[in-house]
Design a protein around this motif. Structure first.
Motif, short mmCIF file in Angstrom:
data_model
loop_
_atom_site.label_atom_id
_atom_site.label_comp_id
_atom_site.label_asym_id
_atom_site.label_seq_id
_atom_site.Cartn_x
_atom_site.Cartn_y
_atom_site.Cartn_z
N GLU A 699 10.74 0.53 0.48
CA GLU A 699 10.04 0.15 -0.53
C GLU A 699 8.40 -0.34 0.05
O GLU A 699 7.39 -0.76 0.19
CB GLU A 699 10.50 -1.07 -1.64
CG GLU A 699 11.51 -0.22 -2.62
CD GLU A 699 12.90 0.26 -1.99
OE1 GLU A 699 13.10 -0.32 -0.72
OE2 GLU A 699 13.84 1.04 -2.65
N ILE A 700 9.00 -1.52 0.97
CA ILE A 700 8.16 -2.22 1.82
C ILE A 700 7.05 -1.22 2.81
O ILE A 700 5.74 -0.90 2.89
CB ILE A 700 8.68 -2.97 2.58
CG1 ILE A 700 9.33 -4.39 1.50
CG2 ILE A 700 7.19 -3.96 3.55
CD1 ILE A 700 9.95 -5.56 2.46
N LEU A 701 7.90 0.22 3.36
CA LEU A 701 7.61 1.29 4.15
C LEU A 701 6.36 1.75 3.50
O LEU A 701 4.97 1.73 3.83
CB LEU A 701 8.27 1.89 4.61
CG LEU A 701 7.10 3.15 5.82
CD1 LEU A 701 7.03 2.13 7.09
CD2 LEU A 701 8.92 4.15 6.09
N VAL A 702 6.50 2.02 2.45
CA VAL A 702 6.16 2.74 1.35
C VAL A 702 4.60 2.30 0.74
O VAL A 702 3.54 2.20 0.75
CB VAL A 702 6.74 3.22 0.32
CG1 VAL A 702 5.54 3.67 -1.02
CG2 VAL A 702 7.67 4.72 0.52
N GLN A 703 4.84 1.43 0.67
CA GLN A 703 3.75 0.62 0.37
C GLN A 703 2.61 -0.83 1.70
O GLN A 703 1.14 -0.33 1.13
CB GLN A 703 4.61 -1.24 0.23
CG GLN A 703 3.68 -2.71 -0.01
CD GLN A 703 4.15 -4.08 -0.43
OE1 GLN A 703 4.94 -4.16 -0.46
NE2 GLN A 703 3.52 -5.10 -0.27
N ARG A 704 3.31 -0.24 2.94
CA ARG A 704 2.51 -0.58 3.75
C ARG A 704 1.45 0.37 3.79
O ARG A 704 0.38 0.80 4.24
CB ARG A 704 3.18 -0.84 5.24
CG ARG A 704 3.75 -1.89 4.72
CD ARG A 704 2.95 -3.17 5.75
NE ARG A 704 1.74 -2.65 6.66
CZ ARG A 704 1.27 -3.44 7.05
NH1 ARG A 704 -0.60 -3.77 6.00
NH2 ARG A 704 0.49 -3.03 8.29
N CYS A 705 2.00 1.90 3.67
CA CYS A 705 1.59 3.47 3.72
C CYS A 705 0.29 2.93 3.21
O CYS A 705 -1.34 3.51 3.01
CB CYS A 705 1.90 4.35 3.47
SG CYS A 705 3.90 4.51 4.82
N VAL A 706 0.35 2.87 1.51
CA VAL A 706 -0.50 2.90 0.31
C VAL A 706 -1.67 1.61 0.90
O VAL A 706 -3.16 2.01 1.16
CB VAL A 706 -0.09 2.60 -0.51
CG1 VAL A 706 -1.41 1.87 -2.31
CG2 VAL A 706 1.05 3.52 -0.66
#
Length: 785
Positions: A699-706
């Motif tokens: 979840e945090i990786l996806v957030q960082r991508c965005v």
């Protein structure tokens, strides 16, 4: 094959047993132990002298440990550890006897005296020490020109003497860590073997003897299947040089008085009248050249040699090596046969006349810019040749370091559709431009604007669509094709989408770290930065290890160990070339002292925030930085070098950088402002290694991508690693060319790579399509491919 080493408990813990274990390991022979009483041992074989061997056929052999060593080695003749041929075998026997007589016997006498009286007589100790030191000096002289006692590989002689010297060290008869010049070569040989993998693995099995009456094995596999054997020795079975490398000639005084053949290129040519010619020949094996003397009366090919064109011409020379009467050189070659292989045709612009007038790499000093302009010939210059030898050494040290730590070398793709750093400065790979660079009819496919027309649907189709809309639709995790009118249609390209040259192998190698645990990639990377600084190239090599089940501290420890190993390897194996760079006008005064400082001190570790505080204070105190230091900036080289050159005077590790200046894949810290990143800064270079703990939480990786403006769908497979058995993992990247700059002391990165590429420069290449039939080239089944 399995053999059983039988003996009393004390004997199985002694030096003789250790020798036998080492030989068995080196011969890839499985060995087990069995403890017996002294009476039972004599029952095995009356010839036993403390130890006996039981072979797989049931027969038992007794004798000295030297005899048992040679017996085991004879069971694996392909290993050649008894010597390659009769001559080497005789030498091996001779050195084994020397070790027993001059080391084993006096050490045993000293141990017996100590056991008998508690303390040995001072005169006895002094006498034995004196004899040991003399024997050590003999070994030191013998090891001066060679790596091993006999031939070019470890033999039973090395093992016998290694264990003998280990006993001598344990009884304080010599110190392997001393700086005694009389034992320099013995210490190098001893320390290399005592720290080797084969010694460590053998000692582990040797150091845990079984209980009485039981058996242990050097292998846990009861079916005699060895999962990790001993690597075969590289031997000259078919390939042999028809010459001796100049490096070997200059290092080995045993060649004096013998006829040898060398080959190489002329560094200088000097005529002494019409009857005498002096050639200085170098073959690239080392920085030093060898002087070769040709006389009209005794050298076949003398007249051809005189007409070679001078510097740059190539020769194969045969003659007798003699001690040189001239200062500055130990040996020279009195040539009997001079074979001119290639003259220098630099006498005119057309290249038809022999002469050196227009030869680009003439004897005179050249600027680095001149050598870059003639990159195809600059390997003949001493500076570039030395840089390439160091480059080779660092590549070998890299592979050795990671291999010896159990890492797997993974080849990651050069063509990719992902941008690891999110920089967007990538070279595109396409076949849509055709093969002819002069073509005038190239038309790139583009997406056309599509006019939507209302289509009347049947009742059946309307019903089907209504059912689909009623169901929850799962959004695809993969990128969807976006057709923007007027944009290039890459679906018509070779890969069906836009391809690029990779900027990093990290994302790909992480996939293997999440299955194979510890991996690394070492390959070329490309960045289309329009930069002309002395620190940037468009094509360069990256070393990128990844470690599973690890955090940032593990990553930093690995990076520090790796960098120190490379420095230590260079100081030990590239001593001549480092001395050359230290004395070169293009090099660095005090180079080796700077490198030793890296080895002698732990790297200073502090956070980015702590570093900013130091820099802000320095700026307030009047240090003239071009960029004002403040929290949140990406530190420029001047700040990095100030920290490691002025403040701490050693390598520095900065950690926990602001998340906005680091890549999306770095693990977010608990404060939500910084990431678990670490950069290693070194004097002269600044940042040499950049690493981080990877974000393993989906979840945090996806957030960082965005947050970083990257569509998570573009790296769906990378995010998948976090869905299926995610683990904490970390890694770092090191620019290989920056490592070479750091080791050599050179200033420009273009001088440590064979053919540098930067904006506006891609010379010294060949278009294979111009010289090879395309279909022939691409066929994997062509016998000539």
């Amino acid at each position: 094959m399995t053999v059983v080493l039988v003996g009393t408990k004390d004997e199985l813990m002694g030096s003789g047993a250790l020798k036998i274990f080492l030989v068995a390991n080196l011969s890839s022979i499985s060995i087990t132990e069995r403890i017996v009483t002294a009476e039972e041992l004599l029952g095995e074989t009356p010839l036993a002298q403390g130890l006996a061997l039981t072979l797989s056929n049931g027969s038992s052999l007794g004798g000295t440990s030297s005899y048992l060593m040679k017996t085991i080695a004879a069971l694996a003749p392909a290993s050649d550890i008894l010597g390659n041929g009769d001559h080497e075998a005789a030498q091996v026997d001779s050195w084994i006897t020397y070790g027993v007589t001059n080391f084993d016997v006096p050490i045993a006498a000293l141990k017996a005296a100590i056991q008998a009286g508690g303390n040995a007589d001072d005169s006895l100790v002094a006498s034995i020490k004196k004899d040991i030191h003399y024997s050590m000096s003999v070994l030191n002289c013998h090891l001066l020109p060679q790596t091993y006692m006999v031939g070019d590989q470890i033999t039973v002689a090395d093992i016998s003497l290694l264990v003998a010297l280990r006993d001598a060290a344990l009884t304080n008869l010599w110190d392997p860590s001393s700086n005694d010049e009389k034992t320099t070569h013995v210490r190098k040989w001893y320390n290399a073997l005592i720290t080797s993998d084969f010694f460590s693995s053998s000692y582990l099995n040797f150091a845990s003897p079984p209980t009485s009456g039981s058996m242990t094995s050097s292998s846990d596999n009861t079916q005699d299947v060895s999962l990790h054997g001993v690597a075969p020795t590289v031997k000259n079975k078919l390939y042999k040089r028809n010459r001796i490398r100049i490096k070997e000639v200059l290092q080995d005084s045993s060649y004096v008085g013998k006829t040898v053949t060398v080959a190489g290129w002329t560094r200088t040519l000097r005529k002494a009248g019409a009857q005498l010619l002096f050639l200085e020949i170098n073959d690239g094996s080392c920085g030093a050249s060898i002087q070769c003397t040709c006389e009209a009366s005794s050298t076949e090919g003398f007249e051809d040699a005189k007409k070679c064109g001078g510097t740059g011409s190539s020769f194969q020379l045969t003659g007798v090596l003699v001690e040189s009467p001239s200062e500055g050189q130990a040996f020279e070659l009195k040539v009997t046969i001079a074979k001119l292989l290639g003259a220098v045709y630099g006498g005119d612009v057309q290249g038809d006349t022999v002469g050196g007038m227009l030869y680009p790499m003439s004897k005179k000093a050249h600027t680095l810019e001149h050598m870059r302009e003639h990159a195809h010939l600059r390997p003949r210059a001493g500076l570039h040749a030395a840089a390439m030898r160091v480059r080779h050494a660092m590549a070998y040290a890299t592979h050795k370091f990671f291999h010896d730590h159990g890492f797997l070398y993974i080849h990651t793709p050069i063509i990719t559709c992902a941008d690891c750093e999110g920089a967007g400065e990538q070279f595109a790979v396409t076949t849509m431009l055709g093969n002819d660079p002069n073509s005038t009819d190239v038309v790139l496919p583009i997406f056309e604007e599509v006019e939507e027309t209302e289509k009347k649907l049947s009742k059946k189709e309307q019903k089907r669509l209504a059912k689909m809309a009623a169901k929850e639709k799962v959004e695809s995790i993969k990128p969807e094709e976006v057709k923007i009118p007027g944009a290039i249609d890459y679906t018509k390209d070779f890969f069906g989408r836009r391809g690029n040259l990779t900027v990093s192998g990290q994302l790909n190698v992480e996939t293997h770290a999440c299955a194979l645990s510890d991996v690394y990639t070492f390959g070329p990377t490309f960045r289309a930065e329009n930069s002309h600084t002395s620190r940037h190239l468009s094509e360069f090599w990256m070393i990128e290890p990844e470690i599973a089940f690890a955090d940032l501290q593990d990553d930093i420890n690995l990076a520090e160990d790796y960098l120190k190993y490379c420095v230590e390897y260079a100081l030990e194996m590239c001593a001549e070339d480092l001395e050359f760079f230290e004395n070169s006008p293009f090099g660095e005064t005090g180079l080796r002292e700077r490198l030793r400082n890296v080895l002698d001190n732990p790297f200073k570790r502090l956070t980015y925030t702590e570093a900013i505080s130091i820099l802000e204070k320095a700026y307030a105190d009047g240090v003239g930085f071009e960029v004002k230091p403040e929290w949140g900036i990406d530190l420029p080289s001047e700040h990095e070098r100030y920290l490691c050159e002025k403040v701490f005077k050693k390598p520095v590790v900065l950690t926990n950088y602001p998340k906005d200046i680091k890549a999306f894949y770095m693990k977010l810290d608990d404060d939500g402002k910084t990431v678990a990143a670490a950069d290693i800064l070194v004097p002269k270079i600044g940042e040499i290694i950049g690493g981080s703990q990877r974000e393993h939480r989906k979840e945090i990786l996806v957030q960082r991508c965005v947050e970083m403006g990257l569509d998570p769908k573009a790296i769906w497979w990378y995010i998948d690693l976090r869905k299926y058995g995610t683990v904490p993992h970390a890694g770092f990247g090191l620019g290989f060319e920056r490592l070479i700059l750091f080791i050599t002391g050179l200033d420009n990165i273009r001088d440590v790579i064979p053919f540098p590429r930067w904006a506006g420069n891609a010379e010294f290449d060949v278009d294979l399509y111009d010289i090879i039939d395309v279909g022939h080239l691409m066929s994997p089944f062509s016998p000539d491919t």
